[in-house]
Design a protein around this motif. Sequence first.
Motif, PDB file in Angstrom:
ATOM      1  N   LEU A 243       0.809  -1.211   0.000  1.00 14.39           N
ATOM      2  CA  LEU A 243       0.000   0.000   0.000  1.00 14.39           C
ATOM      3  C   LEU A 243       0.850   1.272   0.000  1.00 14.39           C
ATOM      4  O   LEU A 243       1.984   1.271   0.491  1.00 14.39           O
ATOM      5  CB  LEU A 243      -0.922   0.034   1.229  1.00 14.39           C
ATOM      6  N   GLY A 244       0.283   2.358  -0.514  1.00 10.81           N
ATOM      7  CA  GLY A 244       0.903   3.675  -0.417  1.00 10.81           C
ATOM      8  C   GLY A 244       2.291   3.751  -1.033  1.00 10.81           C
ATOM      9  O   GLY A 244       2.625   3.025  -1.976  1.00 10.81           O
ATOM     10  N   LEU A 245       3.111   4.631  -0.486  1.00  6.89           N
ATOM     11  CA  LEU A 245       4.467   4.814  -1.011  1.00  6.89           C
ATOM     12  C   LEU A 245       5.311   3.555  -0.873  1.00  6.89           C
ATOM     13  O   LEU A 245       6.140   3.259  -1.726  1.00  6.89           O
ATOM     14  CB  LEU A 245       5.152   5.977  -0.286  1.00  6.89           C
ATOM     15  N   ASN A 246       5.077   2.800   0.219  1.00  8.36           N
ATOM     16  CA  ASN A 246       5.857   1.566   0.416  1.00  8.36           C
ATOM     17  C   ASN A 246       5.599   0.553  -0.690  1.00  8.36           C
ATOM     18  O   ASN A 246       6.491  -0.206  -1.068  1.00  8.36           O
ATOM     19  CB  ASN A 246       5.512   0.938   1.770  1.00  8.36           C
ATOM     20  N   GLY A 247       4.377   0.534  -1.205  1.00  8.60           N
ATOM     21  CA  GLY A 247       4.031  -0.431  -2.252  1.00  8.60           C
ATOM     22  C   GLY A 247       4.139   0.126  -3.650  1.00  8.60           C
ATOM     23  O   GLY A 247       3.656  -0.486  -4.601  1.00  8.60           O
ATOM     24  N   SER A 248       4.792   1.290  -3.765  1.00  2.03           N
ATOM     25  CA  SER A 248       4.876   1.964  -5.066  1.00  2.03           C
ATOM     26  C   SER A 248       6.315   1.971  -5.581  1.00  2.03           C
ATOM     27  O   SER A 248       7.135   2.794  -5.148  1.00  2.03           O
ATOM     28  CB  SER A 248       4.371   3.407  -4.937  1.00  2.03           C
ATOM     29  N   PRO A 249       6.643   1.084  -6.512  1.00  2.00           N
ATOM     30  CA  PRO A 249       8.012   1.050  -7.043  1.00  2.00           C
ATOM     31  C   PRO A 249       8.325   2.233  -7.959  1.00  2.00           C
ATOM     32  O   PRO A 249       9.487   2.527  -8.215  1.00  2.00           O
ATOM     33  CB  PRO A 249       8.060  -0.272  -7.813  1.00  2.00           C
ATOM     34  N   THR A 250       7.295   2.923  -8.450  1.00  2.00           N
ATOM     35  CA  THR A 250       7.528   4.076  -9.317  1.00  2.00           C
ATOM     36  C   THR A 250       7.909   5.290  -8.478  1.00  2.00           C
ATOM     37  O   THR A 250       7.152   5.708  -7.603  1.00  2.00           O
ATOM     38  CB  THR A 250       6.258   4.407 -10.135  1.00  2.00           C
ATOM     39  N   LYS A 251       9.071   5.817  -8.709  1.00  2.00           N
ATOM     40  CA  LYS A 251       9.554   6.989  -7.968  1.00  2.00           C
ATOM     41  C   LYS A 251       9.865   8.132  -8.937  1.00  2.00           C
ATOM     42  O   LYS A 251      10.544   7.924  -9.945  1.00  2.00           O
ATOM     43  CB  LYS A 251      10.822   6.656  -7.165  1.00  2.00           C
ATOM     44  N   VAL A 252       9.384   9.321  -8.624  1.00  2.00           N
ATOM     45  CA  VAL A 252       9.663  10.502  -9.446  1.00  2.00           C
ATOM     46  C   VAL A 252      10.978  11.110  -8.972  1.00  2.00           C
ATOM     47  O   VAL A 252      11.109  11.514  -7.820  1.00  2.00           O
ATOM     48  CB  VAL A 252       8.523  11.527  -9.343  1.00  2.00           C
ATOM     49  N   LYS A 253      11.957  11.178  -9.856  1.00  2.00           N
ATOM     50  CA  LYS A 253      13.277  11.676  -9.495  1.00  2.00           C
ATOM     51  C   LYS A 253      13.404  13.179  -9.672  1.00  2.00           C
ATOM     52  O   LYS A 253      14.109  13.855  -8.930  1.00  2.00           O
ATOM     53  CB  LYS A 253      14.354  10.981 -10.356  1.00  2.00           C
ATOM     54  N   GLN A 254      12.720  13.724 -10.675  1.00  2.00           N
ATOM     55  CA  GLN A 254      12.886  15.144 -10.949  1.00  2.00           C
ATOM     56  C   GLN A 254      11.644  15.677 -11.651  1.00  2.00           C
ATOM     57  O   GLN A 254      11.049  15.002 -12.480  1.00  2.00           O
ATOM     58  CB  GLN A 254      14.117  15.379 -11.847  1.00  2.00           C
ATOM     59  N   ILE A 255      11.260  16.905 -11.285  1.00  2.00           N
ATOM     60  CA  ILE A 255      10.146  17.581 -11.929  1.00  2.00           C
ATOM     61  C   ILE A 255      10.680  18.837 -12.599  1.00  2.00           C
ATOM     62  O   ILE A 255      11.419  19.617 -12.000  1.00  2.00           O
ATOM     63  CB  ILE A 255       9.058  17.976 -10.912  1.00  2.00           C
ATOM     64  N   GLU A 256      10.329  19.019 -13.853  1.00  2.00           N
ATOM     65  CA  GLU A 256      10.778  20.198 -14.586  1.00  2.00           C
ATOM     66  C   GLU A 256       9.576  20.889 -15.204  1.00  2.00           C
ATOM     67  O   GLU A 256       8.740  20.241 -15.840  1.00  2.00           O
ATOM     68  CB  GLU A 256      11.779  19.795 -15.688  1.00  2.00           C
ATOM     69  N   ASN A 257       9.482  22.180 -15.008  1.00  2.00           N
ATOM     70  CA  ASN A 257       8.396  22.974 -15.568  1.00  2.00           C
ATOM     71  C   ASN A 257       8.824  23.471 -16.946  1.00  2.00           C
ATOM     72  O   ASN A 257       9.750  24.277 -17.066  1.00  2.00           O
ATOM     73  CB  ASN A 257       8.062  24.147 -14.639  1.00  2.00           C
ATOM     74  N   VAL A 258       8.188  22.969 -17.993  1.00  2.00           N
ATOM     75  CA  VAL A 258       8.549  23.319 -19.363  1.00  2.00           C
ATOM     76  C   VAL A 258       7.503  24.270 -19.932  1.00  2.00           C
ATOM     77  O   VAL A 258       6.306  23.964 -19.922  1.00  2.00           O
ATOM     78  CB  VAL A 258       8.645  22.059 -20.254  1.00  2.00           C
ATOM     79  N   VAL A 259       7.947  25.417 -20.388  1.00  2.46           N
ATOM     80  CA  VAL A 259       7.055  26.406 -20.991  1.00  2.46           C
ATOM     81  C   VAL A 259       7.442  26.554 -22.453  1.00  2.46           C
ATOM     82  O   VAL A 259       8.584  26.868 -22.785  1.00  2.46           O
ATOM     83  CB  VAL A 259       7.168  27.770 -20.276  1.00  2.46           C
ATOM     84  N   PHE A 260       6.490  26.305 -23.335  1.00  5.90           N
ATOM     85  CA  PHE A 260       6.741  26.428 -24.763  1.00  5.90           C
ATOM     86  C   PHE A 260       6.510  27.870 -25.213  1.00  5.90           C
ATOM     87  O   PHE A 260       5.478  28.468 -24.901  1.00  5.90           O
ATOM     88  CB  PHE A 260       5.822  25.485 -25.553  1.00  5.90           C
TER      89      PHE A 260
END
Length: 289
Positions: A243-260
């Motif tokens: 459950l939750g973060l413990n049961g979530s193998p997908t981890k977001v390493k970096q967030i980038e705000n892209v403006v076109f």
Amino acid sequence: MYNIVVLAKQVPDTRNVGKDAMKEDGTVNRAALPAIFNPEDLNALEQALCIKDKFPKSTITVLTMGPARAAEIVRESLYRGADGGVVLSGREFAGSDTLATSYALSCAIRKLGKVDMIICGRQAIDGDTAQVGPQVAEKLGLPQITYAEEITDITDGKITVRRRLEHGVETVRGSLPMVITVNGSAAPCRPRHAKLTLKYKHAMIPSEREADNNDYTEMLTARPYLNIDEWGVSQIEHDPKWLGLNGSPTKVKQIENVVFTAKESKKLSANDSEIDDLMKELIANHTIG
């Protein structure tokens, strides 16, 4: 008569994503974004309601997972013709990726008992993975039909579905119970029904009533249908490690705000040769083609 579970999600409105849309841990900052009913889940709800139109004794239960405000998804479904709903809510579910979400939902579905159909949108607009529906089917050991555009027939325990694929349409048939994911190309969901809106406008989960600090005992005694079920981890059989973060193998390493932004512009007249030259330019620089 069919027992139908519709999986629905309250999602952040991605049209209003700003710099505060993500937390430092890589999870969505839902408090900073307006919340809406996931569009393709509304398409799924309409398919369930169409089945109920044909088989009036059928029941539709809407299952959603999220904070207390996710109860709004159940209310919106009740306004349109659903029979009831369950909100999975608790800190233990926070930060779930698709694997943890599908595990929690499958545990809740088992608790609901006999289910003939599980219908959900193809994907949610806050993730665009299209994984939860198929993962629920896998965890429950059920067959699945994806990319559904219309459920055309249900006879003798068999269901016929028209699928909208990238290069065409196909019609398939399978045995119930079945998990079905629905495309946005399916029929849009019907609007709220005025009488149902009046009937269910005070429907709440226990957490909402507690936060409201009003005594609803008399109202619930007279109208028990106003109680929306709220389940925490103690109400479902589960393994905490999934459950939750413990049961979530997908981890977001970096967030980038892209403006076109537009680097240059070009004005064309209504001249075939200029349009032809532009098409050749776009193909040459691989913008199209």
